[in-house]
Design a protein around this motif. Sequence first.
Motif, PDB file in Angstrom:
ATOM      1  N   ALA A   1       0.861  -1.180   0.000  1.00  0.00           N
ATOM      2  CA  ALA A   1       0.000   0.000   0.000  1.00  0.00           C
ATOM      3  C   ALA A   1       0.899   1.232   0.000  1.00  0.00           C
ATOM      4  O   ALA A   1       2.131   1.116   0.033  1.00  0.00           O
ATOM      5  N   ALA A   2       0.329   2.407  -0.051  1.00  0.00           N
ATOM      6  CA  ALA A   2       1.126   3.631  -0.088  1.00  0.00           C
ATOM      7  C   ALA A   2       2.014   3.732   1.151  1.00  0.00           C
ATOM      8  O   ALA A   2       1.572   3.468   2.280  1.00  0.00           O
ATOM      9  N   ILE A   3       3.272   4.079   0.934  1.00  0.00           N
ATOM     10  CA  ILE A   3       4.228   4.312   2.019  1.00  0.00           C
ATOM     11  C   ILE A   3       4.548   5.799   2.024  1.00  0.00           C
ATOM     12  O   ILE A   3       4.964   6.361   1.003  1.00  0.00           O
ATOM     13  N   ASP A   4       4.356   6.437   3.165  1.00  0.00           N
ATOM     14  CA  ASP A   4       4.510   7.886   3.238  1.00  0.00           C
ATOM     15  C   ASP A   4       5.969   8.261   3.513  1.00  0.00           C
ATOM     16  O   ASP A   4       6.422   8.275   4.653  1.00  0.00           O
ATOM     17  N   PHE A   5       6.694   8.562   2.439  1.00  0.00           N
ATOM     18  CA  PHE A   5       8.073   9.013   2.549  1.00  0.00           C
ATOM     19  C   PHE A   5       8.165  10.536   2.459  1.00  0.00           C
ATOM     20  O   PHE A   5       9.241  11.081   2.211  1.00  0.00           O
ATOM     21  N   SER A   6       7.040  11.236   2.654  1.00  0.00           N
ATOM     22  CA  SER A   6       7.003  12.677   2.397  1.00  0.00           C
ATOM     23  C   SER A   6       7.800  13.497   3.411  1.00  0.00           C
ATOM     24  O   SER A   6       8.000  14.700   3.206  1.00  0.00           O
ATOM     25  N   ALA A   7       8.282  12.864   4.487  1.00  0.00           N
ATOM     26  CA  ALA A   7       9.063  13.596   5.478  1.00  0.00           C
ATOM     27  C   ALA A   7      10.565  13.544   5.189  1.00  0.00           C
ATOM     28  O   ALA A   7      11.354  14.104   5.951  1.00  0.00           O
ATOM     29  N   THR A   8      10.964  12.877   4.115  1.00  0.00           N
ATOM     30  CA  THR A   8      12.392  12.728   3.854  1.00  0.00           C
ATOM     31  C   THR A   8      12.721  12.944   2.380  1.00  0.00           C
ATOM     32  O   THR A   8      11.899  12.637   1.500  1.00  0.00           O
ATOM     33  N   ASP A   9      13.908  13.476   2.130  1.00  0.00           N
ATOM     34  CA  ASP A   9      14.379  13.570   0.753  1.00  0.00           C
ATOM     35  C   ASP A   9      15.611  12.689   0.552  1.00  0.00           C
ATOM     36  O   ASP A   9      16.372  12.872  -0.409  1.00  0.00           O
TER      37      ASP A   9
ATOM     38  N   GLY B   1      16.002  18.761  -8.606  1.00  0.00           N
ATOM     39  CA  GLY B   1      14.898  19.661  -8.305  1.00  0.00           C
ATOM     40  C   GLY B   1      14.666  19.786  -6.803  1.00  0.00           C
ATOM     41  O   GLY B   1      15.616  19.759  -6.015  1.00  0.00           O
ATOM     42  N   THR B   2      13.415  19.877  -6.428  1.00  0.00           N
ATOM     43  CA  THR B   2      13.084  20.128  -5.028  1.00  0.00           C
ATOM     44  C   THR B   2      12.069  19.103  -4.527  1.00  0.00           C
ATOM     45  O   THR B   2      11.537  18.296  -5.284  1.00  0.00           O
ATOM     46  N   GLY B   3      11.820  19.192  -3.213  1.00  0.00           N
ATOM     47  CA  GLY B   3      10.796  18.365  -2.600  1.00  0.00           C
ATOM     48  C   GLY B   3      11.343  17.097  -1.975  1.00  0.00           C
ATOM     49  O   GLY B   3      12.543  16.801  -2.028  1.00  0.00           O
ATOM     50  N   ASN B   4      10.445  16.361  -1.363  1.00  0.00           N
ATOM     51  CA  ASN B   4      10.777  15.092  -0.727  1.00  0.00           C
ATOM     52  C   ASN B   4      10.230  13.941  -1.545  1.00  0.00           C
ATOM     53  O   ASN B   4       9.525  14.136  -2.539  1.00  0.00           O
ATOM     54  N   TYR B   5      10.542  12.737  -1.110  1.00  0.00           N
ATOM     55  CA  TYR B   5       9.920  11.568  -1.724  1.00  0.00           C
ATOM     56  C   TYR B   5       8.438  11.543  -1.360  1.00  0.00           C
ATOM     57  O   TYR B   5       8.006  12.187  -0.391  1.00  0.00           O
ATOM     58  N   GLY B   6       7.647  10.812  -2.116  1.00  0.00           N
ATOM     59  CA  GLY B   6       6.205  10.916  -1.993  1.00  0.00           C
ATOM     60  C   GLY B   6       5.535   9.801  -1.209  1.00  0.00           C
ATOM     61  O   GLY B   6       6.188   8.941  -0.616  1.00  0.00           O
TER      62      GLY B   6
ATOM     63  N   VAL C   1      14.199  10.923  -8.006  1.00  0.00           N
ATOM     64  CA  VAL C   1      13.434  12.012  -8.607  1.00  0.00           C
ATOM     65  C   VAL C   1      12.857  12.927  -7.526  1.00  0.00           C
ATOM     66  O   VAL C   1      12.147  12.462  -6.618  1.00  0.00           O
ATOM     67  N   GLY C   2      13.180  14.219  -7.632  1.00  0.00           N
ATOM     68  CA  GLY C   2      12.464  15.242  -6.885  1.00  0.00           C
ATOM     69  C   GLY C   2      11.410  15.817  -7.818  1.00  0.00           C
ATOM     70  O   GLY C   2      10.366  15.235  -8.043  1.00  0.00           O
ATOM     71  N   THR C   3      11.731  16.974  -8.393  1.00  0.00           N
ATOM     72  CA  THR C   3      10.917  17.484  -9.495  1.00  0.00           C
ATOM     73  C   THR C   3      11.628  17.281 -10.825  1.00  0.00           C
ATOM     74  O   THR C   3      11.073  17.603 -11.888  1.00  0.00           O
ATOM     75  N   SER C   4      12.854  16.752 -10.778  1.00  0.00           N
ATOM     76  CA  SER C   4      13.583  16.344 -11.977  1.00  0.00           C
ATOM     77  C   SER C   4      14.427  15.119 -11.638  1.00  0.00           C
ATOM     78  O   SER C   4      14.472  14.681 -10.486  1.00  0.00           O
ATOM     79  N   PHE C   5      15.120  14.561 -12.620  1.00  0.00           N
ATOM     80  CA  PHE C   5      15.719  13.239 -12.515  1.00  0.00           C
ATOM     81  C   PHE C   5      17.215  13.285 -12.231  1.00  0.00           C
ATOM     82  O   PHE C   5      17.944  14.081 -12.820  1.00  0.00           O
ATOM     83  N   GLY C   6      17.653  12.364 -11.368  1.00  0.00           N
ATOM     84  CA  GLY C   6      19.059  12.030 -11.237  1.00  0.00           C
ATOM     85  C   GLY C   6      19.207  10.555 -11.557  1.00  0.00           C
ATOM     86  O   GLY C   6      18.493   9.722 -10.974  1.00  0.00           O
ATOM     87  N   VAL C   7      20.085  10.193 -12.477  1.00  0.00           N
ATOM     88  CA  VAL C   7      20.188   8.818 -12.971  1.00  0.00           C
ATOM     89  C   VAL C   7      21.596   8.286 -12.756  1.00  0.00           C
ATOM     90  O   VAL C   7      22.559   8.841 -13.307  1.00  0.00           O
ATOM     91  N   ALA C   8      21.722   7.229 -11.968  1.00  0.00           N
ATOM     92  CA  ALA C   8      23.003   6.550 -11.769  1.00  0.00           C
ATOM     93  C   ALA C   8      23.033   5.339 -12.688  1.00  0.00           C
ATOM     94  O   ALA C   8      22.305   4.364 -12.468  1.00  0.00           O
ATOM     95  N   LEU C   9      23.876   5.417 -13.725  1.00  0.00           N
ATOM     96  CA  LEU C   9      23.958   4.357 -14.729  1.00  0.00           C
ATOM     97  C   LEU C   9      25.409   3.941 -14.898  1.00  0.00           C
ATOM     98  O   LEU C   9      26.229   4.699 -15.411  1.00  0.00           O
TER      99      LEU C   9
END
Length: 639
Positions: A445-453, A551-556, A502-510
Motif C-alpha cells: 500500500a502507499a508508504i509515506d516518505f514525504s518527510a524525507t528527501d 529539483g526540489t521536494g521530498n519523496y512521496g 526524482v524530486g521534481t527532476s531526474f538524477g540517474v546513476a547508470l
Amino acid sequence: MPSAALRTPYATSLRYPRLGAMRGGFSPASLFVNGEQGFWYDPSDLSTLFQDSAGTTPVTAVEQPVGLILDKSQGLTLGSEALPALSSFAVNLFGTWAQSGGNWVFSDTVGGQVRPGVSSSTTLTAGWYKAVIVIASATGATNVRIDGIGPDDRLFAAGTHTFYFRADAAAPVRVRLEDTSSSIGDGFAIKSFSIKSLPGHHASQSTSASRPVLSARYNLLTQTEDFLTGWVQNGLVTTGMTNVTTAPNGTQTADQLVESDTTGTHIDYRSVSGSKADTISVAARANTRSVLTIGCNDNTSGNWSAAAFNLSAEIAATAQSAGTFSGISSITPLGSGWYRCTLSVTSSGNAVGQIKFGVSDTATPTFGSWADYSYDGDGTSGIYIWGADLRVTNDGAGLPAYQRVGAATYGVTNPSVVIGNPDYDTTGFPLYLNFDGTDDGMATAAIDFSATDEMSVFAGVRKLSDSPNGMLAELSSTFANPGTFALQAPWDNGSAYRFVSVGTSFGVALPTDPSNAPVTNVLTALGDISGDLATLRINGTQAAQSTTDQGTGNYGNYPLYIGRRGGSSLPFKGRLYSLIVRGASSTAAEITNTENWVEGKTFGKDMNYVYSDPLFAADGITEITAADGDPIYMIVNYE
C-alpha cells in the motif's frame, strides 16, 4: 579461472565478492529503530511468507507461490487487541449465542436462512492486521466476514486459523461470524477470536498466477541419483545398474557404469538446457575401472570439452576442448574412495546442450568429435557414480558442490506435461523469490516518505535476462511522478543496472560497465534529492553516481512495486534474495553492515565471522589468490 587442472581440499575454498568487515549480531531492524519509514523483506524467513494475499496459507516449502510477504522492520510486534470480547457479539436474528464450556456457541433456531450468525462492531485504523480465530466445533464451515474489507468469504472448519488483512482508512467496521449450514440446531462454537494491528509495509499479490515462487534451486538436472532414467546409455550394461553400493551420503543410492563388450563409446548422456558457462560435476569411485570421463557439447560435433579423472591416483587430467568450448577440470576427495569430479566449461558460441559421463580404459584418453572416446569394452569393467550436478558456473559460488534433485511430476493423460516441480535439497542453498519475467510482481500500500528527501535501498539480486527492460523496485507506478525512485534490472535492453532518484527532476546513476546476465549482485541505491546525488553501488563498490539537479521536494506517498512497473509492465526476470528500503540516509557503517548482511543471504555465507582483509589473520580466515586474481577465502575457524 586458473588455466590448469585443480586439486582442491573439499568444501574449504569459497569465492565471494569482497565487501568489507562485519561481525555477527547486526540486524537490518536496527535501520528502523528511530522511526524511519520503509520495510525489510527476508524471503529466507518462512514465517513471513504466505501463499495467498490474505495470509491464510503459510509457505511451508520451496516451489510454493508467495502472495504475501511480511515486513520485518518493525519486529512483527502486534499491537493491542482491536476486537471486542466475544460476549459483545450479538445474534443477527435466527439463533442463540451463549457461553458454554469455555466456548461461545451459536445455534440456529430457525433453519433455511442465509448465513445466520453473530456480529460486533469495532473501529480500525488504517494499516495491516493479524486475525486469529480458534473454532472449537462447527456443523459446516464458519465464515468470518469483515464488512468493507474483502474477501467476503473466509471459510474455516474447526481448528485454529490465522489470516491477515488491510484497512485502507480509519473507519468503524462490523465483524461477522456466519454459519454456512441451514438446518435448525446447526452452528459453531468459538473458543477465542483476536484481531491485532501488525505494523509494517507488507507486500502482496492478489492474482494467483502473478505471484513469485519461493525457490532454492541451483542444480539444473532432475533425478540426480538415477543414471538410468532420463539418460541414454551408449555402450553400457544397463542390467543391475542402479542402487548397487553405498553413496557418499551413506545411502544405498550409488549406480554403476559398466562398459559393454563392444568397440565404441561407453557413456551415459542426456540433453540439457545449459548456458555458455556451466559447471558439470559428479561423484565417482573406482571399481574394476578407475577412470571417469566427463564431456559436453552444444549438440554439434565440433564444439565440445571433456576431461578424464583418475580415481585411483586422484588426478584430474587437463581438459581437452574444440571449437568454441574451453574447459577446466578439478577433483575433490569426499572420503571412502569417492571423489567429486568437476568440469567447468565456457563457450564463446552456443550454450551447453548435452552432457555425458563415461568409462575409460586409460587415464590419458584422446577425445574426438562430440567429446567422445572409443575403446574395446570387456562387458564387465566399470566405475561407481552418484550425484550429478549441472549449474551455471557463477551461480552460488561457495555453496555445496552438489544439490540432490528428484523427479518432476507429469500428467496422467499427457505424460509429456510437467504438472509438479521436483523435490530437492535446500540445506546450504540460499532461498529466493523467483520472478518469471512475464507477470510476477508484488506491491505495498502507499508508504509515506514525504518527510524525507533521502533514501537507502539494498537488494540481493540475480539478474537472469538483459532484455527487455526490467523493474526490480519502484516507488509509485512510474518515476515520471515527482518524489519517486526506481531500481531497474536491466535498463533499456542493456545489461546494466540503473537507479533513478526524482524530486521534481531526474538524477540517474547508470554504470558504464555492464553486468551481463546471468549475474548475482548485492545492490545499494542511495538517493538524496536536495543533495542532488543518486548513487549505485554493486558488490560494495560505487559503480555510478549522478550529481544532476533533482529539483526540489521530498519523496512521496506512493505504493512500492516489486518486480513490475505499476504491477503491469516491465517485468523483472530473476531472483530476489532480500530487499530493504529505508527512507533515510545511511552512514558508511550502516551501508557496509547492511551490504554484508544482504550478501550473506544472497551468497549463503555464515555471517558470524569477519571477512574484511585486515582482520583475516586475527579471525582465522586466510585470503589466497587464484590464477585469475580473484580472492579465495579459506575459513579456518568461526568466532
